[in-house]
Each structure stands twice: as structure tokens, then as C-alpha cells.
Design a protein around this motif. Structure first.
Motif: not given
Length: 304
Positions: A202-203, A206
């Protein structure tokens, strides 16, 4: 292979190097076996063994502590990686600190008949080669190689901004992407499920990492290097903005590493100091090996 174990929240637990010694006569089938050696941080050896055994479940895997049987060696130096053709990986060519080729050394560096050899450090070319060798033996070296102590290797890594082990990467706290694990070939974004994958992915997708591990230098008000005045855990502030920038994770002599907010770290070259030691200036350095997209991350952070 360089890899790490994470918590379910995606925080760092342990890092290690995995080796499979090449044995030409070895043939595997469904009933065969593979021997893997792990180069790990000795300070957390016992708890890492316990963790690996926990994940073994019912698999037919034997996990043993063979620390007394082997030593881990690192072979590095200026110009070593540049003069070593990549086609010779994973076997190290015979190039030492001072350069120069030695045919006999080049032959010896291929290892012996049981497969002991140098492997190209999987993290960065500038880190040279790493290998596991039996205790009481000397690894294959070129005549220009010079045996040195671990402190000089630490300084070499500090210059590159590469941390390793739980002393430099806080166990249960460090976020691997902030410690540049993606650039060190320790994370695969194509691999299937693993513990901690969701927050890491997820990081990553992004696309913005606001803090990163950086090489640091500690200076006085005249720009002179300051020895042994800064310790790990010291807070770094930006006097121009008055904001906390990050903290020092490793310090040795006048060099160190720290996880700093990129926007603050590079806002002003003379504005970083140690909290409570404002007479000590901190120089944050962009490591030469950083991928270009990390600089775009910094620009996006500044605009956000």
C-alpha cells in the motif's frame, strides 16, 4: 539473496542473507533436499531461530545453529565492483582494494570443490562481495586484498547509507521502505503473500515516501568534522523551520545515518542541528546509488 522478516503491521524484525552453495554433483528430486545457509545478525540469533522454527509448522525442514562452523566475510573497496564484470556473478573476480588482476587469484576466487565462494552482494554493487566460509579457513583472496576490521566496513556502509542488523534497524519499529529496502533488492512487489505485505504494498503504490534513511556528517560551526559528539537516538531539528526533522540511527566518529523527513532534510544546507547540541551541524547527504524516482518522491512531498 538479501531478505527480511516483518511483523503483520509491516515493521522490520530481522534481515539476513541466504546462500545456496553450488555443488555440481547435486541432483534434486521430490525426495531430495536443499541446504540453505543464512548470514544473520548474531545479536538476535536465538530469537530468529525460534521464529523460523515457529513458521516451519509440519514441513520436513531441519533448522540448526551452525554459527561455530562458519564465518561471514565481506570483500569491498573502491573500484572493486566497477572492475569486476557482472557476467562473473556470483563468483568474484580477483580484484582487490588497490586494483590489478592476478590470474592465480582469479582461479582461486571461484571457490573449492565443495562450493565455498564469494557472491556479489545482492544489495548494491558498491558493497562488493559477501560469502560464508568454514571456520578456521581463509577465503580466496587476491594478493592486493588487505584484511581489516569491522569498523572500517561500518564506515564504508555509513558513507553509502546502508544499514544492517537490529542495532541499526530498530526491531518492531522500522518501516522497511523508509530504510530503503526496495532499493537494496530486499523487497519483491511481484511475490505472493508474505507477513506484512499489505502495508508495504500500500505504501509503495501510493508512490510517496516522506522519510528515508540518509548518510549524515556531523560538523562544527566552521564546517570541521566533529568526532564522537553524537550518539544514536539524537534528535535532528531544522533551525530554519523549527521543525523536528528525524533522528540519528547510527553514529560513528563524524559519520552516521538517520531517518529524516526529506522535505526538511534538504530545505537548507546549514539549518540542521542536533537537539540540545545546537553547536553541532548535521549534513544530510543524498546517496549516489539512489534511483532517480526517489528524487521525484521528494519533489512531490515538497508540493503536498
Amino acid at each position: 539473496m538479501y531478505a527480511a522478516l516483518l511483523t503483520p503491521q509491516g515493521r522490520f524484525l530481522y534481515d539476513f542473507f541466504l546462500y545456496r552453495q553450488s555443488r555440481p554433483e547435486e541432483k534434486l528430486d521430490r525426495n531430495g533436499s536443499v541446504e540453505i545457509l543464512a548470514d544473520v545478525d548474531g545479536l538476535v540469533l536465538d530469537e530468529l531461530l525460534a521464529t523460523l522454527k515457529k513458521y516451519r509448522l509440519r514441513s520436513k525442514v531441519d533448522i540448526e545453529n551452525v554459527a561455530e562452523d562458519f564465518y561471514c566475510w565481506q570483500r569491498y573497496g573502491r573500484g572493486l565492483s566497477e572492475k569486476t564484470p557482472s557476467v562473473e556473478e556470483p563468483v568474484a573476480a580477483s580484484v582487490g582494494w588497490r586494483g590489478g588482476d592476478d590470474c592465480s587469484g582469479n582461479s582461486a576466487s571461484h571457490g573449492n570443490d565443495v562450493g565455498w565462494q564469494w557472491f556479489k552482494d545482492p544489495r548494491l554493487d558498491c558493497l562488493g562481495f559477501r560469502g560464508i566460509f568454514p571456520s578456521g579457513t581463509t577465503p580466496p583472496l587476491d594478493e592486493s586484498d588487505e584484511e581489516t576490521d569491522e569498523e572500517k566496513y561500518l564506515l564504508w556502509r555509513l558513507e553509502k547509507g546502508v544499514a544492517e542488523g537490529s542495532t541499526e534497524i530498530p526491531k518492531g519499529e522500522a518501516i522497511p521502505l523508509e530504510y530503503n529496502f526496495a532499493g537494496l533488492n530486499a523487497i519483491s512487489f511481484d511475490k505472493g503473500c508474505y507477513v506484512g505485505q499489505e502495508p508495504i504494498a500500500r505504501t509503495h503504490y501510493r508512490g510517496v515516501i516522506r522519510k528515508r534513511l540518509l548518510p549524515l556528517k556531523f560538523l562544527d560551526n566552521n564546517g570541521k568534522e566533529v568526532e564522537r559528539k553524537v550518539t544514536a537516538g539524537s534528535q535532528v531539528i531544522n533551525t530554519a523551520s523549527g521543525k523536528k526533522t528525524g533522528s540519528v540511527t547510527t553514529a560513528f566518529g563524524f559519520c552516521g545515518m538517520g531517518v529524516l523527513r526529506l522535505e526538511e532534510a534538504f530545505k537548507g544546507s546549514d539549518s540542521l542541528t542536533i537537539l540540545g547540541q545546537e553547536d553541532i551541524k548535521v549534513e544530510a547527504i543524498r546517496a549516489a546509488w539512489w534511483p532517480s524516482e526517489w528524487f521525484r518522491d521528494q519533489q512531490h512531498t515538497a508540493v503536498a
